[in-house]
Design an enzyme around this catalytic site. Sequence first.
Site: not given
Lengths: 332, 332
Positions: A85, A129, A152
Site C-alpha cells: 500500500k 491494518q 478503508d
Amino acid sequence: MRQSICLRIVSTLVNTTMRSHTYFDSLGSARIMARVLDGKALARDIKDELKIKIHNWVNIGHRAPSLRCIIVGNDPASHTYVRNKVRAALEVGIEAETIKYDETLSEETLISAIESLNQDKNVDGILVQLPLPNGINERKVCNTVAPEKDVDGFHITNVGQLSLDMPTIVPATALAVVEMLKRFKIETYGRNAVVVGRSKNVGMPIAMMLHSDGNHDSRLGMDATVTICHRYTPPEQLELHCRNADIIVTATGIPKLIKANMIKPGATVIDVGITRITDEQGKTKLVGDVDYDEVVKIAGAITPVPGGVGPMTVAMLMHNTFQAAQKLRDIN
Amino acid sequence: MRQSICLRIVSTLVNTTMRSHTYFDSLGSARIMARVLDGKALARDIKDELKIKIHNWVNIGHRAPSLRCIIVGNDPASHTYVRNKVRAALEVGIEAETIKYDETLSEETLISAIESLNQDKNVDGILVQLPLPNGINERKVCNTVAPEKDVDGFHITNVGQLSLDMPTIVPATALAVVEMLKRFKIETYGRNAVVVGRSKNVGMPIAMMLHSDGNHDSRLGMDATVTICHRYTPPEQLELHCRNADIIVTATGIPKLIKANMIKPGATVIDVGITRITDEQGKTKLVGDVDYDEVVKIAGAITPVPGGVGPMTVAMLMHNTFQAAQKLRDIN
C-alpha cells in the site's frame, strides 16, 4: 447450453484489447476461453490516471495527499500488505508513512494515536491494518478513525452512507469489484448477480452496490437483481443460484468452491478469494475461490488470482485517499 | 408439485392456533389453504407484553417512556398514521404527543425543533412523519434526530449499525417482518428468501437482517440466502426467483404483482404492500402486493392486507420507543 458459447464468440473476438484463447474440447471442437479481466493492468491504468490528477492537484498549490498506515504486531502477511500500500501511494504521489506498534499495544494507546491523526491537518487518510491482536476491539478502533479520513470505509457512518446510496468512502475491495465491472463494461442493469460470502468489508458492500439504484446520489448503484449466498446456503442451492447468474462475485477463501458446472455459459466471474495452498509438488501458490482452469472454458469473463481483484484493491485505496484529501480540503 | 401441499397439511393442522380453511379445487379435491398470519392479533399480544413491561418499569420508579411525533402539513393519510401511533403509545403506557406544523414550515425551523427535542431529557423517542413537504431535505431531517432517540431507525448511524449486525434501532416495518417470521416460527436458516422492493426503509433493512449471521451481536440475523428483486428485475426472473423461494417478502405497492404461479407450494408470503384501490363496484379498499385469493391456495402461510404487517409496524414502533427509553436511562 454449449451452443450459446458460440454466439458470444463473435462479440468476444471483436474486443481485441482483452486476452482470450482458443482451445479444443474433448470432441476436438474449437472453443473460446473467457476474456481474462486483467486487474493488474487495470490497476496500473488507474494509478497512472491518479498520478496525473494528483500531480495537477499539487501543481495548483495543494500539498500532496497523505496517508498513515497503522500496523500492530508482526504478522508477515499484514506487513506485506502495508508495504504494498505504501509503495503504491508513493508511486501515485501520495505521501505515506507506516506507523508500527508492538503487539503488546493497549487499545487505549491505539485509540489515542488515531485521535491525534484525526486532529492532524496534514493527514488525509488513516488506515488500520486488520486483524488487530486479541484484546483490541476492532469495531471500536474502526469507529475511532474520523469518517472523512477512513479510507478503508469501515466506519459506521461510511457503512450507513453506503447502505443509503449516499456519497461515501467505500471499502477498497468492494469498490475494486464495482470498478472492474464498470471499466470492463460488464452489463449489470437488470441482470442476475450472485455474491458468495457476506463479510461486512467485502460481500455485504458489494451486494449493496450491485442491487442499488444507479440514479441515486452515490452513482455506485448497479441495478442488478442480487442473491447473497453464504456458509448456510445449501450446496445445491448455491449451484442453482450460480447457474442462473450473469455475474458471480465470490469472496469466501474456499479454493475451488465455484466449479465449472455452476457457471452459466458466458457469465462473468469475479474472484475475490485469495488463499495460499501447497500443491502436489509441495510448492505454495495463491489461489482464489474459483476452479479457474475449468471455469475459464465456460465463463464469458473471469478475473485471475493473483492479478485480478488484489491489485485493484490497492489502486482503489489510493483513489479513496485522494478523494479524502480533496474533500478535506473543501471542508478546511 | 401439488403433492407437496398434502405433506404439509398435517403439520398445519397440528397447530390449532392458526387459522386455516379447507376448500375444494376444480377437480373436487379437498385442499388446505395457507395459514393466515394474523398481524392484528400478534400486534395486540406484543402491545400487551409491552404494557406489562412498561408498567413494571414505571413501578420501579422510572418515568413513563415518552414519544414525540412531528407532522408537517395536512396530508390526511399522514395524520391518520400519526393518530394511530399516538393511540397505540397511550395504550401501552407511553406518554405521546403530536407536534403539528403548517406545511409552510422552513427546514431550519424544523431542524431546530428537532434539536430541542434531542436535548430534552423528558423525551425518549422522536418520529418525523414522512413524506415532508417539498423543499425540506428528508435525509437531512432524519439525520438531525439523535440516533438514540431515532425510533424510526432512519439515521445514518442506525442504518450503519444495522448493516454491521450491531445492536441498533431497526425501522419498524422491517422489524415487524422479522418479528412475524420469528413469532410464527417460520424457519429461515439456510432457506431461500426473496425480498421484492429495495426501499431504504423496508426492503433493504429486511434483506440485511434476513441474510445476516444469527450469531452476531444484533441477534436479528436470520441466515437465509436472500435475493433482492426490484423494478429492474425482468418479470420472468422475478417469477423464477419467487418460485424458488421458501419465503417471499414483498414491499412494492403494486397490487397483484405476486401471483399464484410464482409461489412454491408451502412457501411463506409476507405482504408489506398497502395500496388503496377502487374495485369494480366503485368501492375503495386496501390491498397488498399479493393476489391474495389465489396465493392463499398455494402458500403455506400468508399475511393478509389489511391486518398483517400494518398493525405489527405500529407495535414495533412502540417496542423501539421503550427500547430507546431504557437505553437513554442507562446513559443518563
